[in-house]
Design an enzyme around this catalytic site. Structure first.
Site, PDB file in Angstrom:
ATOM      1  N   ASP A 154    -116.015  26.483  28.776  1.00 52.92           N
ATOM      2  CA  ASP A 154    -116.769  27.477  27.988  1.00 52.92           C
ATOM      3  C   ASP A 154    -118.220  27.069  27.723  1.00 52.92           C
ATOM      4  OD1 ASP A 154    -115.774  25.426  26.401  1.00 52.92           O
ATOM      5  OD2 ASP A 154    -115.321  26.710  24.682  1.00 52.92           O
ATOM      6  N   GLU A 239    -115.671  10.961  23.037  1.00 50.06           N
ATOM      7  CA  GLU A 239    -116.858  10.632  23.836  1.00 50.06           C
ATOM      8  C   GLU A 239    -117.333   9.219  23.538  1.00 50.06           C
ATOM      9  OE1 GLU A 239    -116.490  13.339  21.921  1.00 50.06           O
ATOM     10  OE2 GLU A 239    -117.292  15.131  22.900  1.00 50.06           O
TER      11      GLU A 239
HETATM   12  N1  UDP Z   1    -108.653  22.536  26.691  1.00 49.84           N
HETATM   13  C1  UDP Z   1    -107.421  22.200  27.270  1.00 49.84           C
HETATM   14  N2  UDP Z   1    -106.275  22.346  26.518  1.00 49.84           N
HETATM   15  C2  UDP Z   1    -106.291  22.802  25.228  1.00 49.84           C
HETATM   16  C3  UDP Z   1    -107.547  23.126  24.651  1.00 49.84           C
HETATM   17  C4  UDP Z   1    -108.696  22.967  25.405  1.00 49.84           C
HETATM   18  O1  UDP Z   1    -107.377  21.800  28.425  1.00 49.84           O
HETATM   19  O2  UDP Z   1    -105.220  22.909  24.616  1.00 49.84           O
HETATM   20  C5  UDP Z   1    -109.871  22.376  27.479  1.00 49.84           C
HETATM   21  C6  UDP Z   1    -110.830  23.552  27.372  1.00 49.84           C
HETATM   22  O3  UDP Z   1    -110.551  24.514  28.388  1.00 49.84           O
HETATM   23  C7  UDP Z   1    -112.198  22.913  27.512  1.00 49.84           C
HETATM   24  C8  UDP Z   1    -111.977  21.514  26.951  1.00 49.84           C
HETATM   25  O4  UDP Z   1    -110.572  21.254  26.976  1.00 49.84           O
HETATM   26  O5  UDP Z   1    -112.609  22.815  28.867  1.00 49.84           O
HETATM   27  C9  UDP Z   1    -112.492  21.380  25.520  1.00 49.84           C
HETATM   28  O6  UDP Z   1    -111.802  22.302  24.697  1.00 49.84           O
HETATM   29  P1  UDP Z   1    -112.561  23.320  23.727  1.00 49.84           P
HETATM   30  O7  UDP Z   1    -113.561  24.109  24.516  1.00 49.84           O
HETATM   31  O8  UDP Z   1    -111.553  24.116  22.971  1.00 49.84           O
HETATM   32  O9  UDP Z   1    -113.273  22.277  22.762  1.00 49.84           O
HETATM   33  P2  UDP Z   1    -114.615  22.388  21.914  1.00 49.84           P
HETATM   34  O10 UDP Z   1    -115.418  23.533  22.449  1.00 49.84           O
HETATM   35  O11 UDP Z   1    -114.168  22.599  20.525  1.00 49.84           O
HETATM   36  O12 UDP Z   1    -115.287  21.086  22.129  1.00 49.84           O
HETATM   37 MN    MN Z   2    -115.601  24.318  24.324  1.00 50.66          MN
END
Ligand code: UDP
Ligand code: MN
Length: 297
Positions: A154, A239
Site C-alpha cells: 500500500d 526495522e
Molecule cells: N501484511 C501481511 N499480513 C497481514 C497484514 C499485513 O502480509 O496480516 C502485509 C501488507 O500487505 C503490507 C505489509 O505487510 O505489505 C505491512 O502491513 P500494513 O500495510 O498493514 O502495515 P503498516 O502500513 O501499518 O505499516
Molecule cells: Mn502499509
C-alpha cells in the site's frame, strides 16, 4: 586565382561564425537542462551503468480491502522500472489467482510465493514470515550484486526512487513521507555522516527508520546469521532490529537522497475495513441487484 582564394576564405569564415553560434545555442540549452533536472539522471552512460544493478523488491500482500487496487497501482509503477525483480509474497496457504493475473499483466519480472503469518503469538508484526521467505528466495538465486528494498503493497513511490536506491554501496537510507500525522521522517546528517533521525516516536530505537526508508545490498544476506525479521520483536521495532543485524552503527548508513528536496517514498495506508459480499447486497436490495454480476475487485 586570388578571387578564388577570397571566396574560400569567406566561406570558411561564414562556417566558423555559424558553427560557433550553433555551439553557443546548444551549450545554453544543455546548461538549462542541467540546471532544471538532476544532471546525474541526464548522463545516459551513468544511468545505464546504474540501472544494470538488479533491484529486488519485496512486497508482502494480504487479502484485505483494496488489495487488488494496491497491487495494480504498484504494478503500474514498477512496469516502468528497468532491471527489477519483484518478489510478492501472499500471506496465506496459497497464492491468489486474481493477484497473479495482475502481476502477469504488469509485464514485470516477478516471483509470486506464499507464506502464512504465525497468528498464535500476541506479537503482531506484519509481513514478517513473508519478507523472510523472500530473503531466502533471493539467497537461493546467489546474486553477486543487487539491492533489496522492502516495498509494502500500500505504499507509493516516485519513479526516481529506483535510480536513487541503486546509488547504494551497502545500506542506503532515505526519507519517508506520511507516517500518520507526521508529514515525513528524515535522516539527520552532519558532514555527510548519519548522526540521527527526525521522527516523533520510538526514540529508544537505535535505527528510527520505516520499512520504506532503507535499502540493503545482497551481500548482507550472505552474512551468518542471515539478517531476518523476528516475530519476537515488539511492535514498531522490526526495522530497527533488522538494521542492527545489517550494520554496526548509524554512521555506516548511506544517506543516498540528500540532493532531493522532496520525498520519493510515501507510507500511504490501506483502509482498515471490510467490503460486503455481493450475496449480502442481493439479500438487502433484492429488486435492485437481482441481475448484478460478481466482479473481481
Ligand atoms: N501484511 C501481511 N499480513 C497481514 C497484514 C499485513 O502480509 O496480516 C502485509 C501488507 O500487505 C503490507 C505489509 O505487510 O505489505 C505491512 O502491513 P500494513 O500495510 O498493514 O502495515 P503498516 O502500513 O501499518 O505499516
Ligand atoms: Mn502499509
Amino acid at each position: 586565382m586570388k578571387q578564388y582564394m577570397r571566396q574560400i576564405l569567406k566561406l570558411a569564415l561564414g562556417f566558423l561564425v555559424m558553427s560557433s553560434a550553433l555551439t553557443f545555442v546548444l551549450f545554453s540549452i544543455g546548461k538549462l537542462r542541467v540546471n532544471t533536472e538532476h544532471s546525474e539522471l541526464l548522463d545516459r552512460s551513468y544511468s545505464n551503468a546504474l540501472r544494470a544493478r538488479t533491484l529486488f523488491l519485496i512486497t508482502p500482500t494480504v487479502n484485505r480491502y483494496g488489495q487488488l487496487a494496491h497491487i495494480t497501482r504498484l504494478a503500474n509503477t514498477l512496469r516502468q522500472v528497468e532491471n527489477l525483480h519483484w518478489i510478492v509474497i501472499e500471506d496465506g496457504n496459497a497464492t491468489n489467482p486474481n493477484v497473479e493475473a495482475q502481476l502477469n499483466r504488469s509485464k514485470t519480472k516477478y516471483t509470486y510465493l506464499f507464506a502464512e503469518t504465525n497468528r498464535t503469538t500476541l506479537l503482531k508484526g506484519r509481513g514478517v514470515e513473508q519478507r523472510n521467505l523472500a530473503i531466502d528466495y533471493i539467497r537461493s538465486l546467489k546474486p553477486k550484486d543487487g539491492l533489496v528494498y522492502f516495498a509494502d503493497d500500500d505504499n507509493s513511490f516516485d519513479l526516481e526512487l529506483f535510480d536513487v536506491l541503486r546509488r547504494t554501496k551497502y545500506c542506503g537510507v532515505i526519507p519517508v513521507g506520511l507516517l500518520a500525522q507526521l508529514p515525513f521522517e528524515d535522516i539527520d546528517v552532519v558532514d555527510d555522516k548519519v548522526v540521527g533521525f527526525f521522527t516523533i516516536f520510538g526514540f529508544d530505537r537505535k535505527y528510527q527508520i520505516d520499512m520504506a526508508g532503507f535499502v540493503v545490498h545482497v551481500s548482507a544476506f550472505y552474512k551468518d546469521p542471515v539478517p531476518k525479521f523476528y516475530r519476537t520483536v515488539m511492535g514498531g521495532r522490526l526495522e530497527s532490529d533488522f538494521l542492527a543485524q545489517v550494520v554496526n552503527d548509524p554512521s555506516e548508513l548511506e544517506p543516498i537522497a540528500r540532493d532531493y528536496d522532496r520525498v520519493l517514498a510515501w507510507h500511504t495506508k490501506s483502509e482498515n475495513r471490510e467490503a460486503w459480499t455481493v450475496d449480502r447486497i442481493k439479500s438487502l436490495y433484492p429488486d435492485k441487484w437481482k441481475r448484478a454480476r460478481k466482479l473481481i475487485v
